[in-house]
Motif scaffolding. Sequence first.
Motif, short mmCIF file in Angstrom:
data_model
loop_
_atom_site.label_atom_id
_atom_site.label_comp_id
_atom_site.label_asym_id
_atom_site.label_seq_id
_atom_site.Cartn_x
_atom_site.Cartn_y
_atom_site.Cartn_z
N ARG A 1 72.99 70.95 13.80
CA ARG A 1 73.57 70.77 15.12
C ARG A 1 74.85 69.95 15.01
NH1 ARG A 1 70.09 72.48 18.96
NH2 ARG A 1 67.87 72.60 18.45
N GLN A 2 75.71 70.14 16.02
CA GLN A 2 76.94 69.37 16.12
C GLN A 2 77.79 69.47 14.86
OE1 GLN A 2 77.81 67.45 19.20
NE2 GLN A 2 76.40 69.11 19.67
N MET B 1 82.25 75.67 23.88
CA MET B 1 81.99 75.09 22.57
C MET B 1 81.52 73.65 22.70
SD MET B 1 85.22 76.45 20.32
CE MET B 1 85.87 78.11 20.59
N GLU B 2 82.18 72.89 23.56
CA GLU B 2 81.81 71.49 23.73
C GLU B 2 80.42 71.34 24.34
OE1 GLU B 2 85.12 70.27 26.08
OE2 GLU B 2 86.33 69.66 24.33
N ALA B 3 79.99 72.33 25.09
CA ALA B 3 78.65 72.30 25.68
C ALA B 3 77.58 72.84 24.73
CB ALA B 3 78.63 73.11 26.98
N SER B 4 78.01 73.47 23.64
CA SER B 4 77.06 74.07 22.71
C SER B 4 76.41 73.01 21.83
CB SER B 4 77.79 75.08 21.81
OG SER B 4 76.96 75.49 20.74
N PRO B 5 75.10 73.09 21.61
CA PRO B 5 74.43 72.11 20.74
C PRO B 5 74.76 72.32 19.26
CG PRO B 5 72.87 73.78 21.42
CD PRO B 5 74.13 74.06 22.17
N GLY B 6 75.24 73.50 18.90
CA GLY B 6 75.44 73.81 17.50
C GLY B 6 76.74 73.30 16.91
N VAL B 7 77.79 73.15 17.73
CA VAL B 7 79.09 72.75 17.21
C VAL B 7 79.64 71.59 18.02
CG1 VAL B 7 79.63 75.05 16.32
CG2 VAL B 7 80.33 74.43 18.64
N ARG B 8 80.63 70.92 17.42
CA ARG B 8 81.30 69.79 18.07
C ARG B 8 82.78 69.90 17.75
NH1 ARG B 8 81.82 64.72 15.45
NH2 ARG B 8 80.32 65.58 13.96
N GLN C 1 78.79 77.85 2.64
CA GLN C 1 78.51 78.98 3.51
C GLN C 1 77.44 78.70 4.55
OE1 GLN C 1 78.79 82.91 1.73
NE2 GLN C 1 76.84 83.44 2.65
N THR C 2 76.44 77.92 4.21
CA THR C 2 75.34 77.71 5.15
C THR C 2 75.84 77.13 6.47
OG1 THR C 2 73.78 77.38 3.34
CG2 THR C 2 73.13 76.58 5.51
N VAL C 3 76.47 75.97 6.39
CA VAL C 3 76.95 75.32 7.62
C VAL C 3 78.19 76.02 8.14
CG1 VAL C 3 78.28 73.60 6.33
CG2 VAL C 3 77.58 73.11 8.67
N GLY C 4 79.02 76.58 7.26
CA GLY C 4 80.23 77.28 7.71
C GLY C 4 79.90 78.48 8.58
N ALA C 5 78.97 79.32 8.13
CA ALA C 5 78.62 80.52 8.89
C ALA C 5 77.94 80.16 10.21
CB ALA C 5 77.70 81.41 8.05
N LEU C 6 77.10 79.12 10.21
CA LEU C 6 76.44 78.72 11.45
C LEU C 6 77.42 78.15 12.46
CD1 LEU C 6 73.14 77.12 10.06
CD2 LEU C 6 73.37 79.27 11.30
N SER C 7 78.40 77.37 11.99
CA SER C 7 79.39 76.83 12.93
C SER C 7 80.27 77.95 13.48
CB SER C 7 80.23 75.76 12.25
OG SER C 7 80.95 76.29 11.15
N ALA C 8 80.60 78.94 12.65
CA ALA C 8 81.38 80.08 13.14
C ALA C 8 80.59 80.86 14.18
CB ALA C 8 81.77 80.98 11.97
N LEU C 9 79.30 81.01 13.98
CA LEU C 9 78.47 81.70 14.96
C LEU C 9 78.46 80.96 16.29
CD1 LEU C 9 76.42 83.92 15.68
CD2 LEU C 9 74.63 82.47 14.71
N GLY C 10 78.37 79.63 16.22
CA GLY C 10 78.39 78.84 17.44
C GLY C 10 79.69 78.99 18.21
#
Length: 762
Positions: free
Chosen positions: A50-51, A72-79, A129-138
């Motif tokens: 998250r974040q 994006m700012e309201a999303s729990p996955g990215v900051r 890739q793990t965190v990169g792909a998840l942040s791109a999805l968010g």
Amino acid sequence: MKRATAVFVSAVQDEARLLMTRPWDAFVAFGLPLILLTVIAAMLAPGVIRQAPVAVVDQDNSAFSRAAIRNMEASPGVRVVHAPATMQEAMTLMRRGEIYSVAHFPAGFSDGAFRRPEQVTVSFNGAFQTVGALSALGQSTAIASAAGPQLQERARQSGVPETALQPPAVQVSIVGNPQLSFELFLGGLLAPGVLHLLAACSAVLAVGRLMQGGSFKTFRSQTGGCTTTALMGRLTPHFVIFSLWGLCWIAWLSGVRGWGVAGSLPLLTLGVLALMAVSVVLSALLVTALGDVDTAFSATAIYSGAAIAFSNGTLPLDHGPRFARIWSDILPYSHYLRLQTGQLVTGAATDAAWRDLMILGGVAVIGLILSALLIRLRSRFAPKPETLSFSLPQQGVTAAFIATFRNLPHARPVNSLLILAVVFYAFYYPAAYAGQAAAGLPVAVVTPTQSALTRALVEDLNASREVEVAAVIPSSAEGFELMRRGVIDGVVVLPRRFEPDLVRGAPTGLAIWLNGGYLVRVTAVGKAVAAAAAHVADAQLEGLPDIARAVRLAPTLKQDSLFNPTEGYGGYAVPAVSLIILQQTLLMGAGVVAAVRRETGAPPLRRSVRLGLWLALIAIGTASSLFYFGFVFWLQDYPRAGNLIGVLLLAPIFSAGVSALGLLLGGLFDRHERVLQVLVGTSAPLFFLSGAAWPHFMMPKMLVWLAHLSPSTAAVQAFVRLNAMGASLGEVAASAAILTGLAAVYGGLWLMRGSLRVDLSR
């Protein structure tokens, strides 16, 4: 019978006494598992990333881009932590490790959006890739949500009904791990694998103590010929201790952390017991077959040290190299992990679990029989004389430097680590990831009717690289049963009125059920099925010009993997793991040198000799690093040579810190085999602590601080960026400073104090 029982009980008591009274044996049995399991539990406790820090390059500054940023700012996955003016500035931030993805709204975007096709690009760091792909999805999800109101307004102005703009909804459900928790996935993968390796290493030394010069003659005489019974007694404490650790971890995950057991707890318990039985028995077999403890440790590290990589738990090996598939089927851990995933996570049918359990049990029984026969064979021969030394001159930097290299051909425990292991692992470990991406994963399509649309969807799915349709069936229950049995990795369920509803412009949704035990497969199957469904729906709308026109006027999203353009799993994992391999081989090689000198009672080294030895190890470590970065990465086609000057400058500093730490640690051990027994099991946790697969911002700060005491943590962050991302030395300055500081501190301690004369041997 009474005599055999007495021999067994005596052997159990003797081994238990050693494990309780000898400090290093006690540490390996009780202290090290507790430390590593605690580290794994603390590291993965957040479960879901998250974040994740991201950036937005908003060169359009429109209502749409501002709405997307608010989402994006309201999303729990990215900051959103940065708003650079240009993509060049964003790339600098990414190379520094401050962000993992960036969304780019080009200048003039709002003028063309919803009037002609436009594109927003979300670029992510494919080297992590793990965190990169998840942040791109968010970020992509937030942008797509912002497009909805704009598209509806455009449709209203065009007189197109709102329902006509609704694409088929895709509901993705995860069986067994609905939160897509990395705690359940990586915790279930990593902790049993570490315990498997620790149990094996502990048992290697236990059986090795019974052997002298490749012979068990003395052991046979001491046990009155009851060698098999005595062997079982010696292995029993190791089996019991590590089985209890394995069960404690299951209790932690399923009880304390609340994940539960989806299948049979008794079967899962038997699986843990079978894995530990195989672990200790195979150690006995390796020692008795090879007749040498050092070689047995090396073989143990080969089969169990990389068991996680070859287990099918991360990248599936179904379409990988033949060697990788065969080796995976041979390794005991692959069978245990399949059993554990089925019973702990997905509630799989018990017949498959019993099959894996019988395989593990059969291997344990056969291994014990072969070990017993080999002990009897080796007990007929007299012990061979054992020579162990690593002689160095009394003084002189140059003389010690040269003597170190002269010793290598004769000091087999040292050269097997510093040379042979480096070369071997350069080709062995990457074989698990040669396939790079999940491919050909079997899925089932559930549909009540066979229609043109069904056939089109099946064709689209089979045309994708990731999946292939293994069955088209009428019943969801049948599909779920196939998934629980492990025959398929996903089920696509089409509702009865899917096609007529799609044609009239009000499509109903379709459901995708995925196996949550394997997160890499979940991602691949989910993306492939969603893309195929979208393509079929788009083709179906071709006959409705107004609807098609309105849908196509929506802005398109493009995800761009930077620094790993193929999004290959090997291209992301192997460069980071290579730093762990380089550290551990050099660390253990240096440790064995120091431990051998202590074990043989060699005189203390003068400072000039310590410096010469250290410089020789630095040279070996630097050459090994350049061999990987310059040749192996080129041969395997991994990201490389982004900043060659930076690599050349940092490689000696990294090698200096690792070798000095190894020399310091080696002076603590009573015998050189302890070096491998203690340090081999730390490799997998060190990889995850490096931040390559699980990011540092999700770990407790104290744990991150402790992780940086290992040179590999800063080295992974620095060398991956230098090699794959072309980062400048300024952009990796923090990691370079840590490496330099560790080299100075560990090197200073080695030169000032030499080996630490702490008696932990008896």
